[in-house]
Write an enzyme that holds these catalytic residues in place. Sequence first.
Site, PDB file in Angstrom:
ATOM      1  N   GLY A 165     -32.768 -10.332 -17.529  1.00 42.97           N
ATOM      2  CA  GLY A 165     -33.209 -11.481 -18.183  1.00 42.97           C
ATOM      3  C   GLY A 165     -33.649 -12.433 -17.299  1.00 42.97           C
ATOM      4  CG  ASP A 166     -32.795 -16.025 -14.580  1.00 44.04           C
ATOM      5  OD1 ASP A 166     -33.868 -16.035 -14.306  1.00 44.04           O
ATOM      6  OD2 ASP A 166     -31.789 -16.695 -14.172  1.00 44.04           O
ATOM      7  CB  ILE A 167     -34.646  -9.899 -11.962  1.00 48.98           C
ATOM      8  CG1 ILE A 167     -33.745  -8.935 -12.547  1.00 48.98           C
ATOM      9  CG2 ILE A 167     -34.909  -9.578 -10.438  1.00 48.98           C
ATOM     10  CD1 ILE A 167     -32.231  -8.975 -11.862  1.00 48.98           C
TER      11      ILE A 167
END
Length: 271
Positions: A165-167
Amino acid sequence: MTNSLQRLVSHWELSEVLAFADTHSSQVFTAEYQGIPVVLKIMKPASDEQQSASILHYFDGLGAVRVIRDLPEAMLLEKLDPEPHLKAMVQQEQDFKAAAIISNTISALHTKRETKRPDGIRTLEVQFTELFDKARTPCAPSFHKAAGIARRLLSGEQELCVLHGDIHHENILHSKRGWLAIDPKGIFGERTYEVANTLCNPVDTPTIVHSSERATQLAKHFAETLNLDANRILEFAFVHACCSVCWAEENKQDTSYAEETIRTLEQLVSL
């Protein structure tokens, strides 16, 4: 030393505790636990990483940092290496070397698991809430276009899985076990979305990120290495850039960088 930190140090019998970082979501310390180096992460009350421990337990060290111990408000994590750094690779004209590392990390994260997905994990539709809200108000045409694309993407989601979700370039670090993701937000949705934020990063590198040629080439790279659709990658990236402006506005942060990212990506997608 705060009362919360003192309690955790005592609870886990930590030594050599040193402050490392203080972010919007957590306080981070290095320490030793049972003779091994660790990272102590204390979540702040309004943290957007409240589910981080459950997501990391789900990944179970495959493509992600391992959780050694955890409580509702804090985690002990394996300590990773500060260098080499993916953002530095990009700045040193090794953009696609960094992209290959990101691809490999995502492949590991998306490995099919028998484990039940974490309870309460939010969906992509929830992720896009602020964009949909903004599109219902008088706003720039880009946000109406992004909301339309987002609804179309959601109506035909493909290959659903648990996403980090936050790469991005600063959320993947090196270790003796290889490259590992940190700081997951946790989303359940189409796996294509996992690479969207990478096209908008690294931050503070506008001459690199705000290049339509770079965005197109990265989309092609991730499509080939992760068996995704390049057009859907660009669409998700455009939607994500618009969401980033919405989130920044809510937090009263500067939006100029994200707005330029929107302009770069918008020319590559159609409604």
